[in-house]
Each structure stands twice: as structure tokens, then as C-alpha cells.
Design a protein around this motif. Structure first.
Motif, PDB file in Angstrom:
ATOM      1  N   ASN A  57       0.849  -1.190   0.000  1.00  0.00           N
ATOM      2  CA  ASN A  57       0.000   0.000   0.000  1.00  0.00           C
ATOM      3  C   ASN A  57       0.889   1.245   0.000  1.00  0.00           C
ATOM      4  O   ASN A  57       1.814   1.355   0.807  1.00  0.00           O
ATOM      5  CB  ASN A  57      -0.913   0.000   1.229  1.00  0.00           C
ATOM      6  N   ILE A  58       0.631   2.168  -0.921  1.00  0.00           N
ATOM      7  CA  ILE A  58       1.497   3.350  -1.030  1.00  0.00           C
ATOM      8  C   ILE A  58       0.861   4.549  -0.330  1.00  0.00           C
ATOM      9  O   ILE A  58      -0.346   4.564  -0.046  1.00  0.00           O
ATOM     10  CB  ILE A  58       1.787   3.701  -2.501  1.00  0.00           C
ATOM     11  N   SER A  59       1.668   5.566  -0.082  1.00  0.00           N
ATOM     12  CA  SER A  59       1.136   6.867   0.339  1.00  0.00           C
ATOM     13  C   SER A  59       0.807   7.669  -0.911  1.00  0.00           C
ATOM     14  O   SER A  59       1.466   7.529  -1.945  1.00  0.00           O
ATOM     15  CB  SER A  59       2.150   7.614   1.197  1.00  0.00           C
ATOM     16  N   TYR A  60      -0.219   8.487  -0.837  1.00  0.00           N
ATOM     17  CA  TYR A  60      -0.603   9.323  -1.974  1.00  0.00           C
ATOM     18  C   TYR A  60      -1.273  10.578  -1.434  1.00  0.00           C
ATOM     19  O   TYR A  60      -1.779  10.618  -0.307  1.00  0.00           O
ATOM     20  CB  TYR A  60      -1.533   8.566  -2.938  1.00  0.00           C
ATOM     21  N   TYR A  61      -1.282  11.614  -2.246  1.00  0.00           N
ATOM     22  CA  TYR A  61      -1.769  12.915  -1.794  1.00  0.00           C
ATOM     23  C   TYR A  61      -2.985  13.382  -2.587  1.00  0.00           C
ATOM     24  O   TYR A  61      -3.734  14.224  -2.120  1.00  0.00           O
ATOM     25  CB  TYR A  61      -0.627  13.935  -1.858  1.00  0.00           C
ATOM     26  N   ALA A  62      -3.168  12.838  -3.780  1.00  0.00           N
ATOM     27  CA  ALA A  62      -4.368  13.070  -4.570  1.00  0.00           C
ATOM     28  C   ALA A  62      -4.602  11.814  -5.388  1.00  0.00           C
ATOM     29  O   ALA A  62      -3.643  11.191  -5.869  1.00  0.00           O
ATOM     30  CB  ALA A  62      -4.198  14.276  -5.497  1.00  0.00           C
ATOM     31  N   ALA A  63      -5.838  11.391  -5.514  1.00  0.00           N
ATOM     32  CA  ALA A  63      -6.165  10.186  -6.272  1.00  0.00           C
ATOM     33  C   ALA A  63      -6.869  10.593  -7.560  1.00  0.00           C
ATOM     34  O   ALA A  63      -7.739  11.474  -7.552  1.00  0.00           O
ATOM     35  CB  ALA A  63      -7.060   9.265  -5.452  1.00  0.00           C
ATOM     36  N   PRO A  64      -6.518   9.964  -8.701  1.00  0.00           N
ATOM     37  CA  PRO A  64      -7.109  10.371  -9.975  1.00  0.00           C
ATOM     38  C   PRO A  64      -8.608  10.111 -10.072  1.00  0.00           C
ATOM     39  O   PRO A  64      -9.325  10.878 -10.693  1.00  0.00           O
ATOM     40  CB  PRO A  64      -6.332   9.537 -11.000  1.00  0.00           C
ATOM     41  N   TYR A  65      -9.080   9.037  -9.473  1.00  0.00           N
ATOM     42  CA  TYR A  65     -10.518   8.756  -9.467  1.00  0.00           C
ATOM     43  C   TYR A  65     -10.778   7.666  -8.447  1.00  0.00           C
ATOM     44  O   TYR A  65     -10.033   6.700  -8.360  1.00  0.00           O
ATOM     45  CB  TYR A  65     -11.016   8.303 -10.841  1.00  0.00           C
ATOM     46  N   GLN A  66     -11.849   7.813  -7.665  1.00  0.00           N
ATOM     47  CA  GLN A  66     -12.152   6.838  -6.627  1.00  0.00           C
ATOM     48  C   GLN A  66     -13.604   6.401  -6.719  1.00  0.00           C
ATOM     49  O   GLN A  66     -14.496   7.080  -6.214  1.00  0.00           O
ATOM     50  CB  GLN A  66     -11.881   7.420  -5.236  1.00  0.00           C
ATOM     51  N   ALA A  67     -13.808   5.254  -7.366  1.00  0.00           N
ATOM     52  CA  ALA A  67     -15.132   4.647  -7.386  1.00  0.00           C
ATOM     53  C   ALA A  67     -15.323   3.727  -6.187  1.00  0.00           C
ATOM     54  O   ALA A  67     -16.428   3.269  -5.917  1.00  0.00           O
ATOM     55  CB  ALA A  67     -15.333   3.859  -8.683  1.00  0.00           C
ATOM     56  N   MET A  68     -14.232   3.456  -5.484  1.00  0.00           N
ATOM     57  CA  MET A  68     -14.267   2.637  -4.270  1.00  0.00           C
ATOM     58  C   MET A  68     -13.213   3.188  -3.323  1.00  0.00           C
ATOM     59  O   MET A  68     -12.403   4.031  -3.713  1.00  0.00           O
ATOM     60  CB  MET A  68     -14.001   1.161  -4.599  1.00  0.00           C
ATOM     61  N   SER A  69     -13.226   2.700  -2.100  1.00  0.00           N
ATOM     62  CA  SER A  69     -12.246   3.167  -1.123  1.00  0.00           C
ATOM     63  C   SER A  69     -10.877   2.546  -1.406  1.00  0.00           C
ATOM     64  O   SER A  69     -10.755   1.536  -2.121  1.00  0.00           O
ATOM     65  CB  SER A  69     -12.690   2.792   0.290  1.00  0.00           C
ATOM     66  N   GLU A  70      -9.847   3.140  -0.821  1.00  0.00           N
ATOM     67  CA  GLU A  70      -8.503   2.579  -0.939  1.00  0.00           C
ATOM     68  C   GLU A  70      -8.465   1.148  -0.418  1.00  0.00           C
ATOM     69  O   GLU A  70      -7.874   0.252  -1.043  1.00  0.00           O
ATOM     70  CB  GLU A  70      -7.503   3.449  -0.164  1.00  0.00           C
ATOM     71  N   LEU A  71      -9.101   0.921   0.733  1.00  0.00           N
ATOM     72  CA  LEU A  71      -9.117  -0.420   1.317  1.00  0.00           C
ATOM     73  C   LEU A  71      -9.784  -1.417   0.380  1.00  0.00           C
ATOM     74  O   LEU A  71      -9.245  -2.505   0.126  1.00  0.00           O
ATOM     75  CB  LEU A  71      -9.821  -0.401   2.670  1.00  0.00           C
ATOM     76  N   ASP A  72     -10.956  -1.074  -0.135  1.00  0.00           N
ATOM     77  CA  ASP A  72     -11.658  -1.990  -1.029  1.00  0.00           C
ATOM     78  C   ASP A  72     -10.856  -2.258  -2.297  1.00  0.00           C
ATOM     79  O   ASP A  72     -10.883  -3.376  -2.832  1.00  0.00           O
ATOM     80  CB  ASP A  72     -13.043  -1.433  -1.371  1.00  0.00           C
ATOM     81  N   PHE A  73     -10.153  -1.238  -2.784  1.00  0.00           N
ATOM     82  CA  PHE A  73      -9.318  -1.418  -3.974  1.00  0.00           C
ATOM     83  C   PHE A  73      -8.203  -2.422  -3.693  1.00  0.00           C
ATOM     84  O   PHE A  73      -7.967  -3.354  -4.477  1.00  0.00           O
ATOM     85  CB  PHE A  73      -8.721  -0.075  -4.398  1.00  0.00           C
ATOM     86  N   ILE A  74      -7.509  -2.267  -2.576  1.00  0.00           N
ATOM     87  CA  ILE A  74      -6.424  -3.185  -2.231  1.00  0.00           C
ATOM     88  C   ILE A  74      -6.960  -4.600  -2.074  1.00  0.00           C
ATOM     89  O   ILE A  74      -6.371  -5.568  -2.587  1.00  0.00           O
ATOM     90  CB  ILE A  74      -5.717  -2.719  -0.947  1.00  0.00           C
ATOM     91  N   LEU A  75      -8.080  -4.747  -1.364  1.00  0.00           N
ATOM     92  CA  LEU A  75      -8.658  -6.072  -1.157  1.00  0.00           C
ATOM     93  C   LEU A  75      -9.010  -6.729  -2.487  1.00  0.00           C
ATOM     94  O   LEU A  75      -8.763  -7.931  -2.689  1.00  0.00           O
ATOM     95  CB  LEU A  75      -9.906  -5.966  -0.280  1.00  0.00           C
ATOM     96  N   ALA A  76      -9.577  -5.956  -3.396  1.00  0.00           N
ATOM     97  CA  ALA A  76      -9.980  -6.508  -4.693  1.00  0.00           C
ATOM     98  C   ALA A  76      -8.763  -6.922  -5.511  1.00  0.00           C
ATOM     99  O   ALA A  76      -8.764  -7.978  -6.165  1.00  0.00           O
ATOM    100  CB  ALA A  76     -10.817  -5.485  -5.448  1.00  0.00           C
TER     101      ALA A  76
END
Length: 274
Positions: free
Chosen positions: A141-160
Motif C-alpha cells: 500500500n502506497i502513500s498518496y496525496y491526490a487520487a485520480p478517481y475513486q469509485a471505491m475506497s482505498e481499502l476496497d481497492f487493495i482487497l480486490a
């Protein structure tokens, strides 16, 4: 010697080479390096690296595969990495869940859109990388300061991603702390949501408090109390996983780094359920 349990490690950096060569055998269990920083390196640095690889087990954390990118994976780098991992008997290899290439290296780790399409694309690239490396890998899991688009949460993205790729997970505790502050989520809840069976290692590092609501993932300072607290909870949840203290610049005396490693070891002994 290389079959010993891997509990507490330190990042192998050229700026620390003299100090690392002076380590006592019991100071750390292993060292972590980026293969692409050492593949084909000769001369003084190559000889020093060989000395350390003889003394300590290595784990590897890649920087350049760009698993989240759109360009084809670098097959030459993957083959060189596979040979490197085999040569040094590396047990654990991880890469960032990010991208770093777009018609050339961008020299940064950039976030992937949190979308179903990205999940499928990234998972396919991870599976391909695992096939070419002939081993399972972990993604971090990386650190980030702005996300290009979020249709799901960071956690859900990693899990998927890890489910679809059938890969492992390297938990960067500092990155969770940084992102939780910057993006307004609960770090402990995020940690509880990660799958225990897939976690094969952890990272701890320092960050810079730019403001009350902005942390910068710097790797240039001592580990903060809130990161240590979250690491204790992570150890209680995941067990005693190989954990690396990362320090990339502004190096303190070696004794200070070893104090942090000793603190890591104490937390593992107290909190691990194994």
C-alpha cells in the motif's frame, strides 16, 4: 544462517554502507534492498554488497515494475530480477501498488484510480509478473496525496486487487498513518480490514508533519509514536511478520537506527500472538 527467522530488518542503502558493514551479527535479522539498485553493480559498492549478502539474509522491495502502469511490463528487468532473487536466496519480494512509468521513468510512485477496471488491469499485470518471476509477490500500500478517481475506497481497492491477482500484501504502517491523516479515514479500521492470511511483511518509517491535517511520507526522520502504536496493533493482528525500518536520507548515527530496530523487536515480542 540464511534459514533463520526474519523478524526485524533494516533497509540497505548506499548512504549507510559503511555503518552496515560494521553491524554486529545480532543487530538485525535481515537487510532489505531494491534489486534494480544492485543488478550488475561492480567495483567497491558491488564488493560491499556481496559482503553484506554473505552475512545477512536479503529480502527485496522493487521500485520499477510499475505494476499499475499501462505500458507492457519490462520483461528484461523481470528476468534480471528473477536471477538476482535466485542468486541471493531471497525469500520475500514485494513491489508497490502504483505506477512509475509513462514513456520513461517518472521517478515517483503514483496512485492508481480506484476502479473495477483498474483492479482487473493491475491484477492481470501482477499475475504476469508472478509468472515471469516464478514466485508469489507481495504488493505494498502506497502513500498518496491526490487520487485520480475513486469509485471505491482505498481499502476496497487493495482487497480486490490482492484477491483477483492471488498475491500477498506488504503492509506499510507509516503509509496507513499518512493516508489516514491526509484523506480522513480511521487508520485502525483500515488495518482491521486487511486480510491476515495475505500479509507477509511490514514496513515502518518516519514522516514529516507539514500541518495538522497533512503528513508527508519522507522516510527521513525517526518513526513517530503514532506509527509505533499502529505497528503494535498490526503485530497483534498479523503476528510477527518480517518488518523493515526504512530510512532513505538524513541518516542519524547507526546507534539511533538500531534503537528503533530494538524497539520494533520489543513490540513484536510483546504483541505477537505466535
Amino acid at each position: 544462517m540464511h534459514d533463520v527467522p526474519l523478524h526485524c530488518g533494516l533497509g540497505l542503502r548506499r548512504g549507510l554502507m559503511t555503518e552496515l558493514l560494521a553491524l554486529e551479527q545480532s543487530d538485525v535479522d535481515f537487510l532489505e534492498c531494491a534489486p534494480e539498485n544492485w543488478i550488475g553493480v561492480g567495483g567497491v559498492h558491488g564488493r560491499q554488497f556481496a559482503q553484506l549478502a554473505e552475512r545477512y539474509p536479503l529480502v527485496c522491495h522493487g521500485l520499477s515494475l510499475s505494476l499499475g502502469g499501462s505500458l507492457p511490463l519490462d520483461r528484461r528487468l523481470l528476468e534480471q530480477t528473477r536471477v538476482f532473487l535466485e542468486r541471493y536466496g531471497v525469500r520475500h519480494f514485494s513491489e508497490h501498488l502504483s505506477y512509475c512509468c509513462d514513456d520513461g521513468h517518472l521517478y515517483d510512485l503514483l496512485p492508481i484510480p480506484f476502479t473495477d477496471e483498474a483492479v482487473r488491469a493491475v491484477a492481470a499485470r501482477i499475475r504476469q509478473a508472478q509468472d515471469l518471476l516464478q514466485r508469489r509477490i507481495a504488493v505494498e500500500n502506497i502513500s498518496y496525496y491526490a487520487a485520480p478517481y475513486q469509485a471505491m475506497s482505498e481499502l476496497d481497492f487493495i482487497l480486490a486487487v490482492v484477491a483477483e491477482a492471488d498475491c500477498d500484501l506488504l503492509v506499510d504502517v507509516n503509509n496507513i498513518t499518512v493516508n489516514a491523516c491526509n484523506h480522513g479515514y480511521d487508520a485502525q479500521a483500515f488495518l482491521r480490514g486487511l486480510p491476515i492470511a495475505r500479509v507477509t511483511g511490514m514496513h515502518v518509517a518516519g514522516h514529516f508533519d507539514q500541518a495538522s491535517d497533512l503528513k508527508i511520507d519522507s522516510h527521513g526522520s525517526a518513526v513517530s509514536d503514532n506509527v509505533w502504536s499502529l505497528f503494535a496493533l498490526a503485530t497483534a493482528r498479523f503476528g510477527r511478520r518480517p518488518t523493515v525500518l526504512e530510512r532513505d536520507f538524513n541518516y542519524p548515527p547507526l546507534a539511533d537506527l538500531l534503537q528503533e530496530v530494538a524497539h520494533m523487536r520489543a513490540i513484536q515480542r510483546e504483541m505477537a500472538h505466535e
